[in-house]
Design an enzyme around this catalytic site. Structure first.
Site, PDB file in Angstrom:
ATOM      1  CD1 TRP A 155      -2.597   1.688   0.429  1.00 55.64           C
ATOM      2  CD2 TRP A 155      -2.025   1.902   2.580  1.00 55.64           C
ATOM      3  NE1 TRP A 155      -3.301   2.763   0.947  1.00 55.64           N
ATOM      4  CE2 TRP A 155      -2.968   2.909   2.264  1.00 55.64           C
ATOM      5  CE3 TRP A 155      -1.524   1.827   3.881  1.00 55.64           C
ATOM      6  CZ2 TRP A 155      -3.419   3.827   3.206  1.00 55.64           C
ATOM      7  CZ3 TRP A 155      -1.963   2.739   4.815  1.00 55.64           C
ATOM      8  CH2 TRP A 155      -2.907   3.723   4.478  1.00 55.64           C
ATOM      9  CG  ASP A 236      -2.582  -2.865   7.215  1.00 57.65           C
ATOM     10  OD1 ASP A 236      -3.676  -2.773   7.791  1.00 57.65           O
ATOM     11  OD2 ASP A 236      -2.216  -2.059   6.339  1.00 57.65           O
ATOM     12  CE  LYS A 272     -10.844   0.113   1.293  1.00 58.85           C
ATOM     13  NZ  LYS A 272     -10.013   0.900   2.194  1.00 58.85           N
TER      14      LYS A 272
END
Length: 423
Positions: A155, A236, A272
């Site tokens: 990311w 993560d 999300k």
């Protein structure tokens, strides 16, 4: 005569002083601030395009099959209940809403996890804030080198967050552009080559940006390599439930490492999987050796959080807490998460099927073997530019697309555009 001379001299001095003030004003305090790199704004380019069938595959948030932002029904119900309760707006504690953090820990680690009784956890400003807190903690207290290894690619914000926290960032092999899949051998080789006791960041599921995840068996081998080298694991987990539709399957790596004796760090996000993007709800946790260690770690986490933002926001945490702690809402949310994940999986299959139907000679199996919101297509930067300029299909130049931007209506045209560019 003498007075006139004094007046003239005063006026001249004033004029000189005025010129000096002009010079001083010109030399701004921020005159030496350099210009940062330009933003690559896909959304702005998309908005400027007047073609009615344009497609935006750069968005980082879920969209429904009409291409619209989606608010989960369970979230709407929970929010209505929170508002109706007429709760006060007092500050939360430094580590946030306790009902939320307790439920977030159970969601991540499992209700029967041994980690729950020795867990230092704090609410955070979504997943990014969790990473920032964790980075600061490692920078202050990690006994090894203040270096963290992140996958190549990762990311885009990972490196920036950890560098700003005071860590050095290195990369380990992850993506194989030739196979458009996992570079498993390279990954293990880099884990084994790193100095003993290094810190590694792993994406728990739905790797961003590639959508390429290790299999459970590969995760077992990764864990064994990490343990053999005495490395520290920082996970993560931004997509629990949203990746496969199964919260337990998506948490496999985290739970397996803990079961094998690793005291991991974990960044969680509810952007999300609950659609709480703008509410910025997340959690950072550290599994400790025992209660005494947990107490010390918790005290230092609070010391890190206090000067950063004092305490986190309460509204989104109350919504998430109510969903996680109310059986009926929780079951409804699980179904909604699965529906979102299933729509993504369906769009992947539809894109692959349409490309094959057009007669493409390329192997598109990676589209369906990858998982989560993002997919690496294998297209080159030049081909991505061509998609935008000639076909009004917008995504990042590295070939990554947001599958959430694909709908039943546009998947056929998208496949045609890719076929014209790639063959």
């Amino acid at each position: 005569m003498m007075l006139s001379s004094v007046r003239i001299a005063s006026r001249r001095a004033a004029a000189v002083t005025g010129r000096n003030l002009v010079v001083l004003r010109a030399a701004s305090t921020w005159a030496n601030v350099p210009q940062g790199p330009p933003d690559v704004c896909i959304t702005e380019a998309f908005k400027a395009d007047k073609f009615p069938q344009k497609i935006n595959l750069g968005v980082g948030a879920y969209r429904d099959d009409q291409g619209k932002p989606y608010v989960l029904p369970s979230v709407l119900k929970a929010e209505s209940a929170v508002i109706a309760a007429l709760m006060n707006k007092e500050y939360a504690g430094i580590t946030g809403v306790p009902e939320f953090t307790k439920a977030a820990a159970i969601l991540a680690y499992g209700a029967d996890s041994s980690a729950l009784d020795r867990l230092a956890i704090t609410q955070s400003i979504s997943g990014t804030g969790a990473l920032r807190i964790g980075g600061a903690f490692l920078a202050r207290f990690f006994p090894g080198a203040k270096t963290i290894y992140i996958p190549q690619p990762s990311w885009a914000n990972h490196a920036a967050v950890f560098k700003d926290a005071g860590l050095t960032v290195e990369k380990y092999a992850y993506y194989n552009k030739d196979t458009i899949g996992l570079d498993f051998e390279g990954m293990l080789a880099d884990i084994n080559a790193a100095p003993n006791g290094s810190a590694f960041l792993f994406h728990a599921c739905a790797h961003n940006p590639t959508g390429v995840d290790p299999t459970p068996d590969q995760w077992r081998q990764i864990e064994a390599a990490v343990k053999a080298k005495g490395h520290f694991s920082f996970f993560d987990m931004a997509y629990q439930g949203f990746a496969s539709g199964d919260i337990h399957q998506d948490a496999f790596a985290v739970r397996h490492f803990v079961a094998q004796g690793h005291n991991v760090a974990l960044a969680q996000s509810f952007a999300k999987n609950m659609g709480l993007y703008g509410e910025r709800i997340g959690a950072f946790s550290l599994v400790c050796a025992d209660k005494a260690e947990q107490k010390r770690v918790d005290s230092q986490v609070k010391i890190i959080v206090r000067p950063l933002y004092s305490n986190p926001p309460i509204h989104g945490a109350r919504i998430a807490s109510l969903i996680l702690n109310t059986p009926a809402l929780y079951e409804e949310w699980l179904l909604e998460v699965k529906e979102m994940a299933d729509r993504i999986i369906t769009m992947r299959a539809a894109l692959k099927a349409n490309l094959e139907k057009l007669g493409s000679k390329h192997d598109w199996s990676h589209i369906t073997s990858q998982i989560g919101m993002f997919a690496y297509t294998g297209l080159t930067p030049e081909q991505m530019d061509q998609l935008a300029k000639e076909h009004s299909v917008y995504a990042t130049r590295d070939g990554r697309i947001s599958v959430a931007g694909i709908t039943s209506e546009n998947v056929g045209r998208l496949a045609e555009a890719i076929f014209k560019v790639k063959g």
